[in-house]
Scaffold this motif. Structure first.
Motif, PDB file in Angstrom:
ATOM      1  N   ALA A  99      43.982  65.219 -48.124  1.00  0.00           N
ATOM      2  CA  ALA A  99      42.791  65.013 -48.946  1.00  0.00           C
ATOM      3  C   ALA A  99      41.750  64.296 -48.109  1.00  0.00           C
ATOM      4  CB  ALA A  99      43.140  64.185 -50.186  1.00  0.00           C
ATOM      5  N   THR A 100      40.501  64.450 -48.488  1.00  0.00           N
ATOM      6  CA  THR A 100      39.409  63.758 -47.816  1.00  0.00           C
ATOM      7  C   THR A 100      38.319  63.442 -48.824  1.00  0.00           C
ATOM      8  OG1 THR A 100      37.954  63.789 -45.875  1.00  0.00           O
ATOM      9  CG2 THR A 100      38.197  65.858 -47.079  1.00  0.00           C
ATOM     10  N   LEU A 101      37.577  62.377 -48.534  1.00  0.00           N
ATOM     11  CA  LEU A 101      36.458  61.961 -49.374  1.00  0.00           C
ATOM     12  C   LEU A 101      35.149  62.244 -48.661  1.00  0.00           C
ATOM     13  CD1 LEU A 101      37.697  58.420 -50.500  1.00  0.00           C
ATOM     14  CD2 LEU A 101      37.751  60.537 -51.830  1.00  0.00           C
ATOM     15  N   PHE A 102      34.157  62.672 -49.430  1.00  0.00           N
ATOM     16  CA  PHE A 102      32.794  62.879 -48.940  1.00  0.00           C
ATOM     17  C   PHE A 102      31.858  62.031 -49.791  1.00  0.00           C
ATOM     18  CE2 PHE A 102      35.060  66.791 -48.090  1.00  0.00           C
ATOM     19  CZ  PHE A 102      34.609  67.201 -46.845  1.00  0.00           C
ATOM     20  N   GLY A 103      30.894  61.395 -49.165  1.00  0.00           N
ATOM     21  CA  GLY A 103      29.883  60.635 -49.890  1.00  0.00           C
ATOM     22  C   GLY A 103      28.506  60.925 -49.320  1.00  0.00           C
ATOM     23  N   VAL A 104      27.534  61.098 -50.192  1.00  0.00           N
ATOM     24  CA  VAL A 104      26.175  61.438 -49.787  1.00  0.00           C
ATOM     25  C   VAL A 104      25.313  60.179 -49.760  1.00  0.00           C
ATOM     26  CG1 VAL A 104      24.096  62.713 -50.458  1.00  0.00           C
ATOM     27  CG2 VAL A 104      26.353  63.756 -50.745  1.00  0.00           C
ATOM     28  N   TYR A 110      28.972  61.061 -45.449  1.00  0.00           N
ATOM     29  CA  TYR A 110      30.011  60.156 -44.963  1.00  0.00           C
ATOM     30  C   TYR A 110      31.361  60.737 -45.349  1.00  0.00           C
ATOM     31  CZ  TYR A 110      26.245  56.781 -44.392  1.00  0.00           C
ATOM     32  OH  TYR A 110      25.099  56.151 -44.004  1.00  0.00           O
ATOM     33  N   ARG A 111      32.316  60.701 -44.409  1.00  0.00           N
ATOM     34  CA  ARG A 111      33.657  61.212 -44.673  1.00  0.00           C
ATOM     35  C   ARG A 111      34.680  60.157 -44.289  1.00  0.00           C
ATOM     36  NH1 ARG A 111      34.240  67.227 -42.314  1.00  0.00           N
ATOM     37  NH2 ARG A 111      36.234  66.897 -43.318  1.00  0.00           N
ATOM     38  N   ASP A 112      35.801  60.136 -44.989  1.00  0.00           N
ATOM     39  CA  ASP A 112      36.846  59.185 -44.621  1.00  0.00           C
ATOM     40  C   ASP A 112      37.662  59.667 -43.436  1.00  0.00           C
ATOM     41  OD1 ASP A 112      38.216  61.200 -46.004  1.00  0.00           O
ATOM     42  OD2 ASP A 112      39.554  59.809 -47.021  1.00  0.00           O
ATOM     43  N   ARG A 113      37.514  60.937 -43.074  1.00  0.00           N
ATOM     44  CA  ARG A 113      38.219  61.516 -41.927  1.00  0.00           C
ATOM     45  C   ARG A 113      37.496  62.789 -41.499  1.00  0.00           C
ATOM     46  NH1 ARG A 113      43.786  63.572 -42.666  1.00  0.00           N
ATOM     47  NH2 ARG A 113      43.092  64.967 -41.060  1.00  0.00           N
ATOM     48  N   GLY A 114      37.733  63.197 -40.272  1.00  0.00           N
ATOM     49  CA  GLY A 114      37.147  64.429 -39.768  1.00  0.00           C
ATOM     50  C   GLY A 114      38.169  65.548 -39.727  1.00  0.00           C
ATOM     51  N   PHE A 115      37.735  66.698 -39.295  1.00  0.00           N
ATOM     52  CA  PHE A 115      38.597  67.880 -39.186  1.00  0.00           C
ATOM     53  C   PHE A 115      39.729  67.616 -38.191  1.00  0.00           C
ATOM     54  CE2 PHE A 115      39.487  71.997 -37.085  1.00  0.00           C
ATOM     55  CZ  PHE A 115      39.884  72.734 -38.186  1.00  0.00           C
ATOM     56  N   ALA A 116      39.405  66.935 -37.081  1.00  0.00           N
ATOM     57  CA  ALA A 116      40.385  66.720 -36.018  1.00  0.00           C
ATOM     58  C   ALA A 116      40.652  65.237 -35.755  1.00  0.00           C
ATOM     59  CB  ALA A 116      39.899  67.400 -34.738  1.00  0.00           C
ATOM     60  N   THR A 117      40.380  64.395 -36.737  1.00  0.00           N
ATOM     61  CA  THR A 117      40.649  62.965 -36.598  1.00  0.00           C
ATOM     62  C   THR A 117      40.892  62.363 -37.974  1.00  0.00           C
ATOM     63  OG1 THR A 117      39.836  60.843 -35.749  1.00  0.00           O
ATOM     64  CG2 THR A 117      38.191  62.324 -36.678  1.00  0.00           C
ATOM     65  N   THR A 118      41.666  61.298 -38.002  1.00  0.00           N
ATOM     66  CA  THR A 118      41.889  60.594 -39.268  1.00  0.00           C
ATOM     67  C   THR A 118      40.915  59.432 -39.420  1.00  0.00           C
ATOM     68  OG1 THR A 118      43.576  59.217 -38.220  1.00  0.00           O
ATOM     69  CG2 THR A 118      44.338  61.206 -39.362  1.00  0.00           C
ATOM     70  N   LYS A 119      40.018  59.254 -38.463  1.00  0.00           N
ATOM     71  CA  LYS A 119      39.035  58.166 -38.519  1.00  0.00           C
ATOM     72  C   LYS A 119      37.794  58.600 -39.301  1.00  0.00           C
ATOM     73  CE  LYS A 119      40.619  56.023 -34.365  1.00  0.00           C
ATOM     74  NZ  LYS A 119      40.420  55.648 -33.008  1.00  0.00           N
ATOM     75  N   PRO A 120      37.086  57.632 -39.909  1.00  0.00           N
ATOM     76  CA  PRO A 120      35.851  57.949 -40.642  1.00  0.00           C
ATOM     77  C   PRO A 120      34.802  58.566 -39.711  1.00  0.00           C
ATOM     78  CG  PRO A 120      36.568  55.709 -41.122  1.00  0.00           C
ATOM     79  CD  PRO A 120      37.413  56.203 -39.988  1.00  0.00           C
ATOM     80  N   VAL A 121      34.090  59.570 -40.217  1.00  0.00           N
ATOM     81  CA  VAL A 121      33.032  60.235 -39.457  1.00  0.00           C
ATOM     82  C   VAL A 121      31.826  60.455 -40.368  1.00  0.00           C
ATOM     83  CG1 VAL A 121      34.639  61.420 -37.894  1.00  0.00           C
ATOM     84  CG2 VAL A 121      33.856  62.585 -39.956  1.00  0.00           C
ATOM     85  N   CYS A 134      24.405  73.027 -44.864  1.00  0.00           N
ATOM     86  CA  CYS A 134      24.706  73.102 -43.438  1.00  0.00           C
ATOM     87  C   CYS A 134      24.999  71.696 -42.921  1.00  0.00           C
ATOM     88  CB  CYS A 134      23.536  73.698 -42.675  1.00  0.00           C
ATOM     89  SG  CYS A 134      23.075  75.353 -43.241  1.00  0.00           S
ATOM     90  N   LEU A 135      26.067  71.569 -42.142  1.00  0.00           N
ATOM     91  CA  LEU A 135      26.508  70.273 -41.629  1.00  0.00           C
ATOM     92  C   LEU A 135      26.616  70.317 -40.111  1.00  0.00           C
ATOM     93  CD1 LEU A 135      29.694  69.883 -43.876  1.00  0.00           C
ATOM     94  CD2 LEU A 135      27.453  68.948 -44.350  1.00  0.00           C
ATOM     95  N   ARG A 136      26.374  69.172 -39.502  1.00  0.00           N
ATOM     96  CA  ARG A 136      26.601  69.013 -38.061  1.00  0.00           C
ATOM     97  C   ARG A 136      27.292  67.669 -37.859  1.00  0.00           C
ATOM     98  NH1 ARG A 136      24.822  70.945 -33.078  1.00  0.00           N
ATOM     99  NH2 ARG A 136      24.598  69.359 -31.472  1.00  0.00           N
ATOM    100  N   THR A 137      28.514  67.734 -37.324  1.00  0.00           N
ATOM    101  CA  THR A 137      29.338  66.553 -37.120  1.00  0.00           C
ATOM    102  C   THR A 137      29.700  66.472 -35.640  1.00  0.00           C
ATOM    103  OG1 THR A 137      30.323  67.015 -39.290  1.00  0.00           O
ATOM    104  CG2 THR A 137      31.409  65.355 -37.935  1.00  0.00           C
TER     105      THR A 137
END
Length: 179
Positions: A99-104, A110-121, A134-137
């Motif tokens: 699971a992951t959280l997104f906040g605007v 803001y995300r609690d984790r990324g696609f390839a990391t468990t750290k906030p991104v 459209c997103l750019r991370t």
């Protein structure tokens, strides 16, 4: 006589994001295909996804604000909690669950984790039209460019392009059907 309310780009983006997340809420079946570049190796997955809209001030957004060390959790005007369970389409093997959280906040997601990391991104986002986010991370030397498009009420498409050092490494294409 009152003048019409003026929207800033941040306010308009936040309103579009809130509507996008509201319309995305529910259960989805995601059929995915990942192409590894340049050799073109493919991997096919099926994921069951659940998306819940997060209203301002909810505990999940407060938790996300703390993870990102934001001074004021009210910066996060809405969000989504996304959970998934993925299976390899060919082998039937369970691949991932999470699971992951997104906040605007303004034009930042803001995300609690990324696609390839468990750290906030964080990701910068914009809308090419009200149905297409459209997103750019960027993190760990990689860039993730994503487009999520709502098609009516029952379909979404997604495309992700992952690059490293200016070279495209992977393309992910998704067709998601509301369950």
């Amino acid at each position: 006589m009152t003048s019409p309310r003026q929207l800033t780009p941040n306010t308009e983006a936040s309103l579009l994001a809130a509507e996008f997340f509201r319309r995305s809420a529910g259960k989805w079946r995601s059929e995915r295909r990942y192409y590894t570049l340049p050799d073109g190796e493919t991997k096919e997955m099926v994921s069951m996804i659940t998306i819940c809209f997060l209203a301002p001030g909810c505990p999940e957004l407060e938790q996300l604000a703390q993870l990102h060390q934001l001074d004021d959790a009210a910066i996060l005007t809405c969000g989504a909690e996304v959970s998934w369970e993925s299976t390899n389409s060919v082998s039937g093997k369970k691949e991932s669950k999470g699971a992951t959280l997104f906040g605007v906040g303004g034009t930042t997601l803001y995300r609690d984790r990324g696609f390839a990391t468990t750290k906030p991104v964080t990701a910068e986002y914009y809308f090419s039209n009200p149905q297409t986010m459209c997103l750019r991370t960027k993190y760990k030397g990689s860039v993730f460019e994503e487009e999520l498009k709502l098609i009516g009420n029952n379909y979404r498409t997604r495309q992700t392009i992952i690059s490293r050092a200016g070279e495209q490494q992977m393309i992910g294409q998704y067709l998601e059907k509301r369950q």
